[in-house]
Design an enzyme around this catalytic site. Structure first.
Site, PDB file in Angstrom:
ATOM      1  N   LYS A  36       0.768  -1.174  -0.086  1.00 15.42           N
ATOM      2  CA  LYS A  36      -0.108   0.067  -0.091  1.00 15.42           C
ATOM      3  C   LYS A  36       0.897   1.231   0.061  1.00 15.42           C
ATOM      4  CE  LYS A  36      -4.048  -2.056   2.446  1.00 15.42           C
ATOM      5  NZ  LYS A  36      -5.011  -1.423   1.479  1.00 15.42           N
ATOM      6  N   GLU A  54      11.147   9.038   2.791  1.00 19.50           N
ATOM      7  CA  GLU A  54      12.428   8.565   2.356  1.00 19.50           C
ATOM      8  C   GLU A  54      12.978   7.170   2.530  1.00 19.50           C
ATOM      9  OE1 GLU A  54      15.107  10.861   1.842  1.00 19.50           O
ATOM     10  OE2 GLU A  54      13.893  12.508   1.819  1.00 19.50           O
ATOM     11  N   VAL A  60       8.003  -7.664  12.401  1.00 15.59           N
ATOM     12  CA  VAL A  60       7.294  -8.524  13.488  1.00 15.59           C
ATOM     13  C   VAL A  60       8.001  -8.857  14.417  1.00 15.59           C
ATOM     14  CG1 VAL A  60       5.959 -10.592  13.413  1.00 15.59           C
ATOM     15  CG2 VAL A  60       6.037  -9.417  11.218  1.00 15.59           C
ATOM     16  N   LYS A  61       7.262  -8.774  15.858  1.00 14.11           N
ATOM     17  CA  LYS A  61       7.982  -9.114  16.819  1.00 14.11           C
ATOM     18  C   LYS A  61       8.271 -10.860  17.160  1.00 14.11           C
ATOM     19  CE  LYS A  61       6.278  -5.739  20.536  1.00 14.11           C
ATOM     20  NZ  LYS A  61       7.644  -5.430  20.948  1.00 14.11           N
ATOM     21  N   LYS A  69       6.578  -9.471  27.180  1.00 12.37           N
ATOM     22  CA  LYS A  69       5.632  -8.374  27.182  1.00 12.37           C
ATOM     23  C   LYS A  69       4.351  -8.796  27.704  1.00 12.37           C
ATOM     24  CE  LYS A  69       3.719  -4.333  24.833  1.00 12.37           C
ATOM     25  NZ  LYS A  69       3.884  -3.592  23.367  1.00 12.37           N
ATOM     26  N   ARG A  93       7.370   1.342  10.179  1.00 11.15           N
ATOM     27  CA  ARG A  93       7.886   2.863  10.522  1.00 11.15           C
ATOM     28  C   ARG A  93       8.291   3.538   9.179  1.00 11.15           C
ATOM     29  NH1 ARG A  93      12.754   2.647  14.332  1.00 11.15           N
ATOM     30  NH2 ARG A  93      11.146   2.064  15.670  1.00 11.15           N
ATOM     31  N   GLU A 155       1.039  -1.348  13.989  1.00  8.88           N
ATOM     32  CA  GLU A 155       1.273  -0.398  14.440  1.00  8.88           C
ATOM     33  C   GLU A 155       2.118   0.373  13.268  1.00  8.88           C
ATOM     34  OE1 GLU A 155       3.357   1.644  18.518  1.00  8.88           O
ATOM     35  OE2 GLU A 155       4.626   0.343  17.218  1.00  8.88           O
ATOM     36  N   ALA A 167      15.492   9.624  17.788  1.00  7.83           N
ATOM     37  CA  ALA A 167      14.860   8.581  18.700  1.00  7.83           C
ATOM     38  C   ALA A 167      15.830   7.302  18.535  1.00  7.83           C
ATOM     39  CB  ALA A 167      13.282   8.149  17.834  1.00  7.83           C
TER      40      ALA A 167
END
Length: 251
Positions: A36, A54, A60-61, A69, A93, A155, A167
């Site tokens: 997408k 950029e 995937v965890k 977690k 990201r 996410e 970050a």
């Protein structure tokens, strides 16, 4: 005893299949989101001759990370509980050039018919106390498996190059000190976050000025190109002929 052992083996086999499907759904969700984003990037580039993106990273965890977690948050150890409570198993990201690109891209994603926005957190307008800035979205998309549709959370983080740089370094320092950063370093990180934000705003202003100049020059170029268009010789001769006839009739 043998019957119980056989039941246990069957249960383990079924659980393994379900766990594999569970993790595959998040991988496929990342793949779908990457597709997408690539389409939106290419379309924007073709239409506006400008690419706001950029680069893009996805992950995937790992099962180990998910288990840690679960234990830390105190959730039930079941696939349904994991799916509902841990919504960052699949992560995308996106790094953009400018702040305006972030909001434009987020709107383009929200307008996709099969994307449902579950959470929207704007850490650009409202930075975290440590100075962190980014736009976060939890979205839900359908993943079409062979015998079912899995609605899967992803996410999405969208930030500028400066935000991503800050970050990344903050994360390294955070873990180097085992999450216990000295006060003076914490203060300096907040100051550098402010500097990064100022840089983003300054680059945004420069970008807008360049865009305005480009648009104005583009209009001039269009007029010049129109004036210099080559008209076929036959057409010129015909126009000259009718002009001469018109002059003769008026004399």
């Amino acid at each position: 005893m043998e019957k119980q052992h056989a039941l246990d083996l069957n249960y383990l086999k079924e659980f393994k299949v379900e766990l594999t499907r569970f993790m595959m759904a998040y991988k496929f969700a990342c793949d779908e989101m990457n597709t997408k984003i690539n389409i939106l990037s290419d379309e924007f580039n073709f239409i506006h001759d400008y690419n706001p993106i950029e680069h893009v990273k996805s992950r995937v965890k790992s099962p180990e990370s998910i288990i840690k977690k679960i234990q830390r948050k105190g959730f039930d150890f079941s696939l349904s509980s994991i799916k509902e409570n841990i919504r960052d198993i699949a992560g995308i990201r996106i790094t953009c050039s400018f702040i305006a690109d972030i909001y434009q891209l987020s709107e383009m994603l929200k307008n996709q018919q099969d994307i449902k926005v579950i959470e929207f957190k704007d850490y650009i307008k409202n930075p975290k106390p440590n100075g962190y800035q980014s736009l976060h979205m939890i979205i839900e998309i359908p993943v079409f498996m062979s015998d079912r549709v899995e609605y899967t959370y992803v996410e999405v983080q969208i930030r500028t190059i400066a935000m991503d740089f800050w970050a990344s370094l903050e994360h390294k320092i955070y873990y180097k000190y085992n999450k216990d950063i000295p006060e003076h370093l914490s203060q300096e990180l907040q100051e550098t976050a402010i500097i990064a934000a100022q840089l983003d705003r300054k680059m945004e202003r420069l970008h807008k000025e360049v865009s305005i100049l480009k648009e104005e020059n583009g209009k001039d170029d269009d007029l010049i190109m129109l004036a210099n268009q080559t008209i076929p010789t036959k057409m010129l001769e015909t126009l000259a002929h009718y002009k001469k006839l018109n002059e003769q009739n008026n004399s």
